[in-house]
Design a protein around this motif. Structure first.
Motif, PDB file in Angstrom:
ATOM      1  N   LYS A 217       0.814  -1.211   0.000  1.00  0.00           N
ATOM      2  CA  LYS A 217       0.000   0.000   0.000  1.00  0.00           C
ATOM      3  C   LYS A 217       0.848   1.262   0.000  1.00  0.00           C
ATOM      4  N   GLU A 218       2.049   1.178   0.537  1.00  0.00           N
ATOM      5  CA  GLU A 218       2.936   2.333   0.586  1.00  0.00           C
ATOM      6  C   GLU A 218       4.129   2.126  -0.355  1.00  0.00           C
ATOM      7  N   GLY A 299       0.311   9.646   6.531  1.00  0.00           N
ATOM      8  CA  GLY A 299       1.529  10.322   6.110  1.00  0.00           C
ATOM      9  C   GLY A 299       1.305  11.762   5.693  1.00  0.00           C
ATOM     10  N   THR A 300       0.118  12.064   5.154  1.00  0.00           N
ATOM     11  CA  THR A 300      -0.187  13.434   4.731  1.00  0.00           C
ATOM     12  C   THR A 300      -0.126  14.391   5.913  1.00  0.00           C
ATOM     13  N   TRP A 301      -0.743  13.998   7.019  1.00  0.00           N
ATOM     14  CA  TRP A 301      -0.798  14.863   8.194  1.00  0.00           C
ATOM     15  C   TRP A 301       0.570  14.986   8.856  1.00  0.00           C
ATOM     16  N   ALA A 351       6.225  10.453  -4.036  1.00  0.00           N
ATOM     17  CA  ALA A 351       5.875   9.367  -3.121  1.00  0.00           C
ATOM     18  C   ALA A 351       6.088   9.797  -1.678  1.00  0.00           C
ATOM     19  N   LEU A 352       5.173   9.358  -0.820  1.00  0.00           N
ATOM     20  CA  LEU A 352       5.190   9.719   0.591  1.00  0.00           C
ATOM     21  C   LEU A 352       5.004   8.460   1.431  1.00  0.00           C
ATOM     22  N   ASP A 353       5.907   8.239   2.375  1.00  0.00           N
ATOM     23  CA  ASP A 353       5.776   7.105   3.278  1.00  0.00           C
ATOM     24  C   ASP A 353       4.792   7.423   4.403  1.00  0.00           C
ATOM     25  N   LEU A 358       9.055  12.318   2.719  1.00  0.00           N
ATOM     26  CA  LEU A 358       9.013  12.444   1.262  1.00  0.00           C
ATOM     27  C   LEU A 358      10.101  11.549   0.681  1.00  0.00           C
ATOM     28  N   VAL A 359       9.698  10.551  -0.072  1.00  0.00           N
ATOM     29  CA  VAL A 359      10.654   9.575  -0.595  1.00  0.00           C
ATOM     30  C   VAL A 359      11.572  10.263  -1.588  1.00  0.00           C
TER      31      VAL A 359
END
Length: 402
Positions: A217-218, A299-301, A351-353, A358-359
């Motif tokens: 999913k990530e 991860g957004t928050w 991409a964000l873990d 931030l990947v």
């Protein structure tokens, strides 16, 4: 009959380079590219600023560093053979404050470790010899950094795929992926096609397509819009080559810079603001579904908690030309609001873990018959042919060895 059919989802420059690599290097393999849009390079590739990065910024030993340096050589030769634009305009990475000199020197050592050719440090006076109108107290000069036309390269890659017996299926939005005996069924709403192996190069949709293929999913894709100004034609003579700030290592973005284009125009930008849709090229483009996905992801928050101050600054520049040009004027003093008009915008698939990171590096997953490119931001266009080599090795040679 083909020995094997390989599907590639996504007709951006990475997907087309990968399809081309398979078609050219594995005779007897049928390649089918699936693209939802009516033409190739519609999204990230088509909105790219056209810079061919020399490899200054990337952690030595990372995929970005290795594949960027390799990709430059491949891309330069390809453009020469296909008579596509490729101009070594050179790049200045300019320090405008004393507290940036340490970061600039660290960048110089990193670039040397990445074997960036002909790189050197410049004094204030030497900057003016290369860019008479530039500001700054010191700089790095990368004379081999170039500009090109990535949509034209993508179209040439597509021609190579077709000329080698492959197919580029436009107007084919992939809605389903289903395991079938010995392969994978790729489905749109109207058609289903069986392939033996599948490679996902879906950019802004890479996480959702990967989930269809039962990948992890990530990481999740967070869309960042980058907006540009254009120097008015009578002011383009102020800039000879690329002029960049010293980057902040906390962010994968390089800051507002000056970029000559192969058509003679000069872009100023981009900023980096959170887009409200995966394909949110304008402020008014909003997708409730995409917004709900962003809001539901932890991860957004966590990212917002870390970077909200920078986010506010970027949004201020999005709505105010004066704020946008404030930083730009440090690098070319005297350039201001009256010297620019609003230009285009692109959306970066970042991409964000789950932990809010931030990947940074390229991230490519392989699970059985499916290989998914999960993170391929800049310098993916520069590195596209080298990324294609890397994927083909992973899909065919590494799989055979196991």
């Amino acid at each position: 009959m083909a020995d094997e059919t390989v599907g590639v989802v996504g007709a951006g420059i990475v997907g087309l380079a990968t399809a081309r690599e398979i078609a050219m290097r594995r005779p007897g393999t049928r390649v089918v590219v699936f693209e939802k849009e009516p033409e190739v390079s519609r999204h990230q590739t088509g909105h790219n600023s056209g810079v061919v990065h020399a490899g200054l910024y990337y952690t030595p030993g990372s995929l970005k560093a290795d594949l960027c340096v390799r990709g430059v050589a491949l891309l330069r030769e390809y453009c020469r053979r296909r008579q596509l634009p490729y101009r070594e305009t050179g790049k200045l990475v300019v320090a405008v404050r004393e507290d940036e000199l340490g970061r600039m020197n660290a960048l110089f050592e990193r670039a040397r470790n990445n074997h960036v050719p002909d790189l050197r440090k410049l004094s204030r006076e030497e900057i003016r010899e290369i860019e008479p109108h530039a500001g700054g107290i010191a700089a790095l000069h990368s004379p081999r950094t170039a500009i090109t036309d990535y949509p034209a390269i993508a179209r040439a890659f597509a021609e190579d795929v077709v000329d080698s017996g492959g197919e580029v299926k436009l107007g084919f939005p992939v809605c389903s992926l289903r395991d079938v005996p010995g392969g994978i069924e790729v489905g749109s709403r109207q058609e289903r096609i069986r392939v033996d192996r599948l490679i996902l190069c879906a950019g802004l949709r890479s996480d959702s397509l990967a989930r269809l293929a039962k990948d992890t999913k990530e990481p999740r894709i967070i869309p960042f819009r980058g907006e540009y100004m254009l120097l008015r034609p009578e002011r383009t003579n102020l800039v000879r080559g690329l002029i960049y700030p010293v980057p902040d290592p906390r962010y994968p973005f390089l800051g507002v810079h000056f970029t000559p284009r192969v058509d003679g125009s000069v872009e100023v930008g981009p900023n980096a603001v959170l887009a409200l849709a995966r394909e949110g090229y304008t402020r008014t483009r909003i997708s409730p579904r995409d917004l709900l996905g962003l809001a539901a992801y932890p991860g957004t928050w966590k990212m917002a908690a870390q970077h909200w101050r920078t986010g506010i600054k970027e949004y201020r520049g999005s709505f105010s030309t004066a704020a946008f040009m404030k930083d730009a004027g440090l690098y070319v003093p005297g350039v201001g609001v009256r010297d620019v008009v609003r230009g285009g915008a692109g959306v970066r698939a970042q991409a964000l873990d789950r932990d809010g990171t931030l990947v940074d590096d390229f991230r490519i997953h392989r699970a059985g018959r499916v290989t998914a490119v999960r993170n391929a931001p800049s310098p993916a266009a520069t590195a596209s042919m080298a990324i294609a080599e890397h994927i083909v090795r992973a899909v065919f040679e590494d799989a055979a060895a196991n």
